[in-house]
Design an enzyme around this catalytic site. Structure first.
Site, PDB file in Angstrom:
ATOM      1  N   THR A  69       0.869  -1.187   0.000  1.00 17.48           N
ATOM      2  CA  THR A  69       0.000   0.000   0.000  1.00 17.48           C
ATOM      3  C   THR A  69       0.905   1.237   0.000  1.00 17.48           C
ATOM      4  O   THR A  69       2.078   1.138  -0.337  1.00 17.48           O
ATOM      5  CB  THR A  69      -0.913  -0.019   1.237  1.00 17.48           C
ATOM      6  OG1 THR A  69      -0.070  -0.101   2.387  1.00 17.48           O
ATOM      7  CG2 THR A  69      -1.866  -1.196   1.208  1.00 17.48           C
ATOM      8  N   THR A  81       3.347   5.067  -3.189  1.00 12.79           N
ATOM      9  CA  THR A  81       4.143   4.665  -4.352  1.00 12.79           C
ATOM     10  C   THR A  81       3.384   3.793  -5.349  1.00 12.79           C
ATOM     11  O   THR A  81       3.423   4.083  -6.552  1.00 12.79           O
ATOM     12  CB  THR A  81       5.445   3.975  -3.894  1.00 12.79           C
ATOM     13  OG1 THR A  81       6.056   4.799  -2.899  1.00 12.79           O
ATOM     14  CG2 THR A  81       6.392   3.759  -5.054  1.00 12.79           C
ATOM     15  N   ASP A  97       0.970  -5.874   4.908  1.00  6.48           N
ATOM     16  CA  ASP A  97       0.804  -5.390   6.277  1.00  6.48           C
ATOM     17  C   ASP A  97      -0.550  -4.739   6.521  1.00  6.48           C
ATOM     18  O   ASP A  97      -1.311  -4.459   5.577  1.00  6.48           O
ATOM     19  CB  ASP A  97       1.933  -4.400   6.619  1.00  6.48           C
ATOM     20  CG  ASP A  97       2.263  -3.441   5.477  1.00  6.48           C
ATOM     21  OD1 ASP A  97       1.412  -3.250   4.593  1.00  6.48           O
ATOM     22  OD2 ASP A  97       3.370  -2.902   5.463  1.00  6.48           O
ATOM     23  N   ASN A 103      13.207   5.462   5.866  1.00  6.14           N
ATOM     24  CA  ASN A 103      14.213   4.853   6.750  1.00  6.14           C
ATOM     25  C   ASN A 103      14.651   3.471   6.251  1.00  6.14           C
ATOM     26  O   ASN A 103      15.291   2.724   6.976  1.00  6.14           O
ATOM     27  CB  ASN A 103      13.686   4.752   8.193  1.00  6.14           C
ATOM     28  CG  ASN A 103      12.470   3.838   8.307  1.00  6.14           C
ATOM     29  OD1 ASN A 103      12.016   3.267   7.321  1.00  6.14           O
ATOM     30  ND2 ASN A 103      11.945   3.694   9.517  1.00  6.14           N
ATOM     31  N   GLY A 131       7.767  -3.554   3.796  1.00  2.25           N
ATOM     32  CA  GLY A 131       6.648  -3.874   4.656  1.00  2.25           C
ATOM     33  C   GLY A 131       6.730  -2.855   5.783  1.00  2.25           C
ATOM     34  O   GLY A 131       7.127  -1.694   5.565  1.00  2.25           O
ATOM     35  N   GLU A 191      10.876  -2.257  10.359  1.00  2.00           N
ATOM     36  CA  GLU A 191      11.641  -1.050  10.655  1.00  2.00           C
ATOM     37  C   GLU A 191      13.119  -1.412  10.862  1.00  2.00           C
ATOM     38  O   GLU A 191      13.452  -2.590  11.061  1.00  2.00           O
ATOM     39  CB  GLU A 191      11.073  -0.394  11.921  1.00  2.00           C
ATOM     40  CG  GLU A 191       9.592  -0.003  11.827  1.00  2.00           C
ATOM     41  CD  GLU A 191       9.331   1.215  10.952  1.00  2.00           C
ATOM     42  OE1 GLU A 191      10.138   1.522  10.047  1.00  2.00           O
ATOM     43  OE2 GLU A 191       8.282   1.864  11.162  1.00  2.00           O
ATOM     44  N   ARG A 240       0.099  11.889   6.946  1.00  2.00           N
ATOM     45  CA  ARG A 240      -0.625  12.583   5.876  1.00  2.00           C
ATOM     46  C   ARG A 240      -1.934  11.876   5.524  1.00  2.00           C
ATOM     47  O   ARG A 240      -2.831  12.487   4.965  1.00  2.00           O
ATOM     48  CB  ARG A 240       0.259  12.748   4.634  1.00  2.00           C
ATOM     49  CG  ARG A 240       0.627  11.452   3.937  1.00  2.00           C
ATOM     50  CD  ARG A 240       1.725  11.714   2.900  1.00  2.00           C
ATOM     51  NE  ARG A 240       1.972  10.585   2.017  1.00  2.00           N
ATOM     52  CZ  ARG A 240       2.704   9.515   2.365  1.00  2.00           C
ATOM     53  NH1 ARG A 240       3.238   9.435   3.568  1.00  2.00           N
ATOM     54  NH2 ARG A 240       2.900   8.553   1.483  1.00  2.00           N
ATOM     55  N   LYS A 252      13.082   9.517  -1.103  1.00  2.00           N
ATOM     56  CA  LYS A 252      13.570   8.139  -1.023  1.00  2.00           C
ATOM     57  C   LYS A 252      15.042   8.035  -1.438  1.00  2.00           C
ATOM     58  O   LYS A 252      15.623   6.942  -1.410  1.00  2.00           O
ATOM     59  CB  LYS A 252      12.728   7.212  -1.909  1.00  2.00           C
ATOM     60  CG  LYS A 252      11.243   7.187  -1.569  1.00  2.00           C
ATOM     61  CD  LYS A 252      10.997   6.615  -0.189  1.00  2.00           C
ATOM     62  CE  LYS A 252       9.576   6.794   0.309  1.00  2.00           C
ATOM     63  NZ  LYS A 252       8.576   6.099  -0.461  1.00  2.00           N
TER      64      LYS A 252
HETATM   65  C1  F6R Z   1       3.032  -0.468   2.587  1.00  2.00           C
HETATM   66  C2  F6R Z   1       4.357  -0.774   3.100  1.00  2.00           C
HETATM   67  C3  F6R Z   1       5.423   0.260   3.287  1.00  2.00           C
HETATM   68  C4  F6R Z   1       5.466   1.330   2.192  1.00  2.00           C
HETATM   69  C5  F6R Z   1       6.517   2.371   2.521  1.00  2.00           C
HETATM   70  C6  F6R Z   1       6.547   3.469   1.485  1.00  2.00           C
HETATM   71  O1  F6R Z   1       2.248  -1.625   2.501  1.00  2.00           O
HETATM   72  O2  F6R Z   1       4.576  -1.888   3.410  1.00  2.00           O
HETATM   73  O3  F6R Z   1       6.680  -0.370   3.334  1.00  2.00           O
HETATM   74  O4  F6R Z   1       5.732   0.717   0.970  1.00  2.00           O
HETATM   75  O5  F6R Z   1       6.239   2.930   3.776  1.00  2.00           O
HETATM   76  O6  F6R Z   1       5.363   4.187   1.551  1.00  2.00           O
HETATM   77  P1  F6R Z   1       4.998   5.278   0.463  1.00  2.00           P
HETATM   78  O7  F6R Z   1       4.825   4.555  -0.815  1.00  2.00           O
HETATM   79  O8  F6R Z   1       3.697   5.879   0.964  1.00  2.00           O
HETATM   80  O9  F6R Z   1       6.138   6.242   0.456  1.00  2.00           O
END
Ligand code: F6R
Length: 252
Positions: A36, A39, A67, A136, A140, A143, A167, A202
């Site tokens: 999700t 991106t 997730d 970071n 998924g 962290e 956001r 990124k």
């Molecule tokens: C979402 C997920 C996260 C996002 C990551 C980037 O299912 O697992 O790892 O891919 O936080 O999020 P965006 O695309 O909103 O910058």
């Protein structure tokens, strides 16, 4: 890792959609691993277009999402269940009985993690796993300092992740503090992986992924141990990378 550098987000999303359509056209019963966040939004939009205009058929596929936030149910507009329905599942002819997302409302969250990991093994592993990357370096919701050997687990979200995702919520306080996520080992079970990264925010994560030795400080660097990963990145997200990798690099 194969690296494809696109001019911009639009071109990256079209390429990502092309990979998915190729997979589904080749194997109509494909298992797709889905992400999700911002991106993949345009990729999902392109898939919906492809279903309408190129008759791409999703009827026999299964999907497994990475997730879900703990505490959010499928009717909550901020849940990943809701996101997937809104942006993809309601827009293509997918059989929603074969779409799987962790249950963030499970009474016993540990049991839900075991159930989900078993499900990945039964339904999957995904033929093609789509991933985004956190600022970071998370994949998924794994962290920094999550073990590369982790399976589906509960994770306490990093404050930087909660801020980055605020956001989508009314306020930072509304962002859940934990999530269920497929682990890094679970993700590495996938047969093929497509990592998407767009935008300047990124760029540091991508530089670190490609230039620093793999380390649990950057969870995405575990992907270096997988034999079939394609990084689809746009120029903005690629701009801090100085070390060129010869024929692994392709521009459009
Ligand atoms: C979402 C997920 C996260 C996002 C990551 C980037 O299912 O697992 O790892 O891919 O936080 O999020 P965006 O695309 O909103 O910058």
């Amino acid at each position: 890792m194969k690296i494809l550098v696109s001019q911009d987000y639009q071109s990256l999303s079209q390429k990502a959609c092309g990979f998915i359509e190729e997979e589904v056209n080749r194997n109509p019963a494909s298992v797709l691993g889905l992400a999700t966040g911002s991106t993949p939004l345009q990729t999902y939009h392109e898939m919906a277009e492809g279903h309408k205009t190129r008759a791409v058929d999703y009827h026999n596929i299964s999907t497994i999402n990475l997730d879900e936030y703990v505490g959010l149910g499928e009717s909550d507009p901020q849940s990943y269940h809701f996101f997937m329905k809104e942006h993809l599942f309601d827009k293509v002819n997918i059989n929603q009985a074969r779409t799987y997302i962790p249950n963030g409302l499970a009474d016993d969250l540990e049991e839900e993690c075991s159930r989900y990991e078993q499900l990945i093994d039964q339904i999957g592993p995904p033929d093609l796993q789509i991933l985004g990357i956190g600022q970071n370096g998370h994949i998924g919701f794994n962290e920094p300092r999550t073990s590369f050997k982790s399976e589906t687990h509960i994770i306490k979200l990093a404050e930087s992740t909660r801020k980055a995702n605020a956001r989508f919520f009314k306020s930072l306080e509304d962002v859940p503090k934990s999530a269920i996520t497929m682990g890094i080992q679970s993700i590495l079970k996938s047969k093929k992986i497509l990592l998407l990264a767009s935008g300047e925010n990124k760029a540091e994560a991508i530089r670190s992924l490609l230039e620093d030795p793999p380390s649990d400080d950057v969870p995405a660097s575990a992907l270096c141990f997988h034999k079939n990963v394609t990084l689809l990145v746009d120029k903005e997200a690629y701009k801090k990378v100085e070390y060129l990798r010869g024929d692994e690099l392709n521009h459009d």
